[in-house]
Structures are given as structure tokens and as C-alpha cells.
Design an enzyme around this catalytic site. Structure first.
Site, mmCIF file in Angstrom:
data_model
loop_
_atom_site.group_PDB
_atom_site.id
_atom_site.type_symbol
_atom_site.label_atom_id
_atom_site.label_comp_id
_atom_site.label_asym_id
_atom_site.label_seq_id
_atom_site.Cartn_x
_atom_site.Cartn_y
_atom_site.Cartn_z
ATOM 1 N N LYS A 247 0.828 -1.214 0.000
ATOM 2 C CA LYS A 247 0.000 0.000 0.000
ATOM 3 C C LYS A 247 0.859 1.260 0.000
ATOM 4 C CE LYS A 247 -2.489 2.574 3.592
ATOM 5 N NZ LYS A 247 -1.382 3.222 4.278
ATOM 6 N N ASN A 248 1.833 1.331 0.909
ATOM 7 C CA ASN A 248 2.536 2.604 1.054
ATOM 8 C C ASN A 248 3.532 2.873 -0.075
ATOM 9 O OD1 ASN A 248 0.964 3.311 3.184
ATOM 10 N ND2 ASN A 248 2.434 2.703 4.761
ATOM 11 N N ARG B 211 -4.044 10.287 3.600
ATOM 12 C CA ARG B 211 -2.765 10.888 3.953
ATOM 13 C C ARG B 211 -1.908 11.105 2.698
ATOM 14 N NH1 ARG B 211 -1.020 13.773 7.866
ATOM 15 N NH2 ARG B 211 1.233 13.802 7.948
ATOM 16 N N CYS C 206 -5.203 8.512 8.992
ATOM 17 C CA CYS C 206 -5.470 8.051 10.353
ATOM 18 C C CYS C 206 -5.005 9.101 11.361
ATOM 19 C CB CYS C 206 -4.744 6.732 10.606
ATOM 20 S SG CYS C 206 -5.298 5.405 9.530
ATOM 21 N N ARG D 250 0.074 15.359 13.071
ATOM 22 C CA ARG D 250 0.927 14.792 12.006
ATOM 23 C C ARG D 250 1.302 15.924 11.048
ATOM 24 N NH1 ARG D 250 -1.718 9.364 9.640
ATOM 25 N NH2 ARG D 250 0.393 9.035 8.839
ATOM 26 N N PRO D 251 2.279 16.737 11.436
ATOM 27 C CA PRO D 251 2.612 17.899 10.606
ATOM 28 C C PRO D 251 3.258 17.489 9.285
ATOM 29 C CG PRO D 251 4.155 17.698 12.443
ATOM 30 C CD PRO D 251 3.154 16.600 12.612
ATOM 31 N N ILE D 252 3.269 18.431 8.310
ATOM 32 C CA ILE D 252 3.986 18.174 7.055
ATOM 33 C C ILE D 252 5.077 19.232 6.853
ATOM 34 C CG2 ILE D 252 2.112 16.897 5.932
ATOM 35 C CD1 ILE D 252 1.585 19.500 4.256
ATOM 36 N N GLN E 181 8.227 19.085 7.198
ATOM 37 C CA GLN E 181 9.429 18.624 6.485
ATOM 38 C C GLN E 181 9.185 18.543 4.973
ATOM 39 O OE1 GLN E 181 12.444 18.390 8.156
ATOM 40 N NE2 GLN E 181 11.080 19.307 9.685
ATOM 41 N N ASP F 65 3.458 0.531 12.260
ATOM 42 C CA ASP F 65 2.224 0.009 11.659
ATOM 43 C C ASP F 65 1.927 -1.433 12.074
ATOM 44 O OD1 ASP F 65 1.933 2.438 10.455
ATOM 45 O OD2 ASP F 65 2.741 1.808 8.517
ATOM 46 N N ARG G 175 -9.184 0.463 3.597
ATOM 47 C CA ARG G 175 -8.238 1.406 2.983
ATOM 48 C C ARG G 175 -6.904 0.737 2.717
ATOM 49 N NH1 ARG G 175 -7.529 6.571 6.436
ATOM 50 N NH2 ARG G 175 -5.726 6.468 5.082
#
Ligand code: EPU
Length: 433
Positions: A22-23, A93, A117, A122-124, A126, A307, A399
Site C-alpha cells: 500500500k505505502n 494521507r 489516520c 501529524r505535521p507536514i 518537512q 504500523d 483502505r
């Protein structure tokens, strides 16, 4: 809403084949936007996150066709720089990869802040730092991310990530592939899906080196061409079946995997007394007669994956003695513990640490799937519990796990699905059965 009804007390036996990762898929699909040509992608998992991303690409002008249920062709030759469907972006995400791919292809991107999730903040930052280093003006306003390459094209740069981030590493890689000059990402994440994305991009004509180490070098090219690529197997899906086999005291051969990617999971399972035998592309898991307690801490790859943390939380409820789990990635990934308590588990949580008093029988109860992996963990809990467990919000599970119920039932589980046709969370526009 959609529910799973699980009759517990079953033992898993047999063979299960693992789907594509998936990822990796959720980065490779947005990355296809960089390619003017046909990308044939094999081993795409048929899950709602990939459906959502394919739907977004189609809205941007891509042509998507299914060759069979796990092979697709994506042709983004005629894709346009325009607003993407924001309500779909907000659901997942991985929509953050559209910042990198739209910037790389069009020099401009407007996306929503990503969904996904909820494990706390969960900052972005970076991702944004990386895009700015490549020469983009990036602003976040009203829940949207606006990014524009200052002179129409990104420029290679040296970027040190302040935090090891899977998403930021892959997003910067995607953006840098068509940038002018050389980009170096330092303190990069090393997960197998990062190597897979690099291999995909390289097979389409990119020049990405060092993926799988903490220093990735990308020499920008002028364009990418079409090609064919097969996605690696999903290590977390495999790990979930490994834990399910161990927790139910069964014996399962898990096929179509890369054992090297599962080393952290195998090592911790062996510590519990579970028997593991590795083959070239398969792994055999046999449950222990008595599970032993262990401690574990989640870390970036090659450490133990966050995970897999909820699934191990359930397994350790069955082990004799007290186990301690420390969550090293997220602030709040123990929400599933409340659901397990409804089934009789005795667990204390203090911040990022959870203490499990194992060896108690679980009993079936109505519970929620709080998120994707927590949902999978509740399915495992339902299979080992006495009586019936009803899990709602199972759209989270769908998902990320292809044909989860079908695969588990083929191994001997007793799970039925109650679909609510009005469940607004379910989409499947491009799926074929
Ligand atoms: N972080 C920041 N700033 C950033 C990015 C991340 O502070 O700009 C922090 C996060 O808040 C977190 C840590 O860094 O504490 C690691 O986050 P990372 O960026 O690595 O995670 P992600 O890219 O958001 C991906 C997976 C997750 C998986 C993590 C860690 C996708 C779409 N998601 O998320 O997968 O947990 O890496 O391995 O690839 C799942 O599959 O169930 C799942 C949640």
C-alpha cells in the site's frame, strides 16, 4: 455503516498470498503524474486508498485502465494543472504526494492538507521545507497548501530532514526528479517502499541513487518516459497475517513476500516463542504453545514498524506476564486499547508507553476500528476471543488490506461482512471484481 461480524475461537491454517505494498502504491500512483507516457503498474493492491488516488488522477486528466484486477495502465500525457477533487484529497494521507508530483510536472500545486489516520498531530513541515529548498513558494491557508515554483521549474538542492519522515523523503524525491540539477536528501527514511518508489522512477527514466540509505541523490532529468513496473509485496499486510497466525495458535504459510523486509517483525515474534521459518519468497509461522511476554519499541525502518504495533498489542494480551510497548513514532497510537478493554484486556497507557498484563481470555464485544491498523488488530482480537465481536467503521481496514475478510476466511476464520450501501466512506469507482 459497514461492519465485520467475527465468531471467535478459530485457528488459522493454510496459505495466504500477500498483495502489493500500500505505502509504495500510494506514492507511485501520484508519481505517475510526472510521466508523459503510459505507466503499466503491476501488483497494485485493490484497496480504497489506491482507488481514491486513481480517481484524483482521472479528475486531473489522466487515463486509467485496468488490465486485470492488480495491473493498471496510467497515462498522464494529457493531464492538466487544475484543482483536484479536494474532498477526496482530505480523506487520505498520501494525497500529500500530489504536492511533489504537481510541482514537478506543472510547477504549481494546490492541494488540501492531508487526511488519514489520526495518531495525534501529524505535521507536514518537512515536506514544506523540502519544497521550499527546491525553490517553491509554499503557503498553507484555510486548510489548503499552495505551492509555486518561483521560475516555473524546481531547482535541485541539499535538504537535511530534521525528522526521519517516510512521506517527506518520498515527496521530495518525486518533486526533485524533474528539477534542474542535483538534489541530496540527508537523514532520509529507509523503508522498502522508498526503494520501490526510486526503482519505479528510475524505470521511467529518472536518476535516483542511494534509496534505502539515509542519503539519497537525485539528478534531475528533463522528462520521464512510460514503462512497466511491479510493486513490492506489502510488509505490513504480511506482518498482520504473521501475527494472526501466531495469536490464533495456527500455522500459516505466507507467500509472495520479501523475508528481509520482515526481519524486525520475525525477530519479535520469535522472542514470543512463535516458530518462524523463512524461505526465498515465503515465510511459515506456527503459533507457540505458550506465548512469552516481550518488550518492544517502534522505530523508523529497519526498526520495528509502528504500523505493526496494534497487532502486537493484541498478541501480547495472550502472552503470560507483563509486556511493555513503547511507541517511538506517533504521540497517540494507543486508541485501540480502549476497544481491547471492552473485550476484557488489562492494559495501562501512559503517553507513549503501554503496559499489557497478558494471559487473560478476551471475550467478544461491539468495538470500533479506530484506524487502519487498529482495525486489523481488532479483527485479530475478534478471532481469538470467545463469542462474537462486531467491528464497525471497517472502511478504515479496507483502505489498506486487499480482500482481508476473504483471505482470513480461506484460512479458517469465521467473519461475515454487513455492508451498508449508504456508507459514505466507501468508494470504488475504478475497481473491478
Ligand atoms: N513528521 C513531522 N513532520 C513532517 C513529517 C512527519 O514531524 O513533515 C513526524 C510525524 O508526525 C511522525 C514522524 O515524523 O511523528 C514520522 O512520520 P512519517 O512522515 O514517516 O509518516 P507518514 O509519511 O505520515 C507513513 C505511512 C504510515 C506510517 C508512517 C511511518 C503512508 C501514506 N503512510 O506516514 O502508514 O505509519 O509512514 O512508517 O505511507 C499505515 O499504513 O497504517 C500508516 C499509518
Amino acid at each position: 455503516m459497514d461492519q465485520y461480524i467475527i465468531h471467535g475461537g478459530t485457528t488459522l491454517r493454510g496459505e495466504v498470498e500477500i498483495s502489493g505494498a500500500k505505502n509504495a502504491a500510494v506514492a507511485i500512483i501520484p508519481a505517475a503524474l510526472l510521466v508523459k507516457g503510459v505507466c503499466r503498474i503491476e501488483n497494485i493492491p485493490q484497496i480504497s486508498d489506491t482507488d481514491t488516488l486513481l480517481t484524483i488522477l482521472v479528475e486531473l486528466g489522466a487515463r486509467v485502465s485496468y488490465i486485470n484486477k492488480n495491473t493498471i495502465e496510467i497515462d498522464c500525457s494529457n493531464a492538466r494543472c487544475q484543482d483536484a477533487p479536494f474532498e477526496l484529497m482530505r480523506k487520505i494521507r498520501a494525497s500529500y504526494y500530489l504536492i511533489g508530483s504537481m510541482l514537478g510536472r506543472f510547477g504549481s500545486a494546490k492541494t488540501t492538507m492531508p487526511g488519514g489516520c489520526n495518531f495525534g498531530v501529524r505535521p507536514i513541515d518537512q515536506h514544506i521545507k523540502g519544497m521550499r529548498a527546491l525553490g517553491a513558494d509554499v503557503n498553507v491557508e484555510g486548510g489548503f497548501v499552495y505551492a509555486d515554483a518561483l521560475d516555473g521549474r524546481l531547482h535541485g538542492s541539499r535538504i537535511y530532514l530534521d525528522k526521519v519522515s517516510v512521506g517527506a523523503t518520498m515527496n521530495i524525491m518525486i518533486a526533485a526528479v524533474l528539477a534542474e540539477g542535483r538534489t541530496v536528501i540527508e537523514n532520509a527514511a529507509r523503508e522498502p517502499h522508498i526503494v520501490d518508489l526510486a526503482n519505479f522512477l528510475n524505470s521511467m527514466g529518472a536518476d535516483v541513487r542511494g534509496a534505502g540509505t539515509d542519503s539519497i541523490r537525485i539528478n534531475g532529468v528533463d522528462e520521464l518516459h512510460g514503462g512497466s513496473y511491479s510493486i513490492i509485496p506489502d510488509q505490513i499486510e504480511a506482518g498482520t497475517y504473521m501475527v494472526a497466525a501466531a495469536a490464533t495458535g495456527g500455522e500459516v504459510l505466507i507467500t509472495n513476500i520479501i523475508p528481509k523486509h520482515l526481519e524486525g517483525i520475525s525477530a519479535k515474534l520469535r522472542e514470543t516463542g512463535t516458530f518462524i521459518e523463512e524461505y526465498e519468497e515465503a515465510i511459515l509461522v506456527r503459533g507457540a504453545e505458550k506465548l512469552r511476554r516481550i518488550n518492544l519499541k517502534t522505530m523508523p525502518y529497519p526498526g520495528f514498524p509502528t504500523d505493526m504495533q496494534p497487532q502486537f498489542g493484541v498478541l501480547l494480551c495472550q502472552a503470560n506476564g507483563t509486556s511493555v510497548i513503547t511507541e517511538g513514532i506517533y504521540d497517540n497510537r494507543f486508541k485501540y486499547v480502549n476497544e481491547l478493554r471492552k473485550m476484557g484486556a488489562e492494559i495501562q497507557v501512559d503517553g507513549r508507553v503501554c503496559v499489557i498484563d497478558g494471559g487473560r481470555r478476551l471475550s467478544g464485544a461491539p468495538v470500533h476500528a479506530c484506524d487502519l491498523r487498529a482495525g486489523a488488530a481488532m479483527v485479530i482480537a475478534g478471532m481469538i476471543a470467545d463469542g462474537t465481536t462486531v467491528i464497525d467503521d471497517v472502511h478504515y481496514i479496507e483502505r489498506g488490506y486487499e480482500r482481508f475478510v476473504e483471505k482470513l476466511n480461506a484460512l479458517g476464520a469465521d467473519i461475515t461482512v454487513r455492508y451498508d450501501d449508504d456508507d459514505p466512506e466507501r468508494i470504488g469507482l475504478y475497481s473491478v471484481s
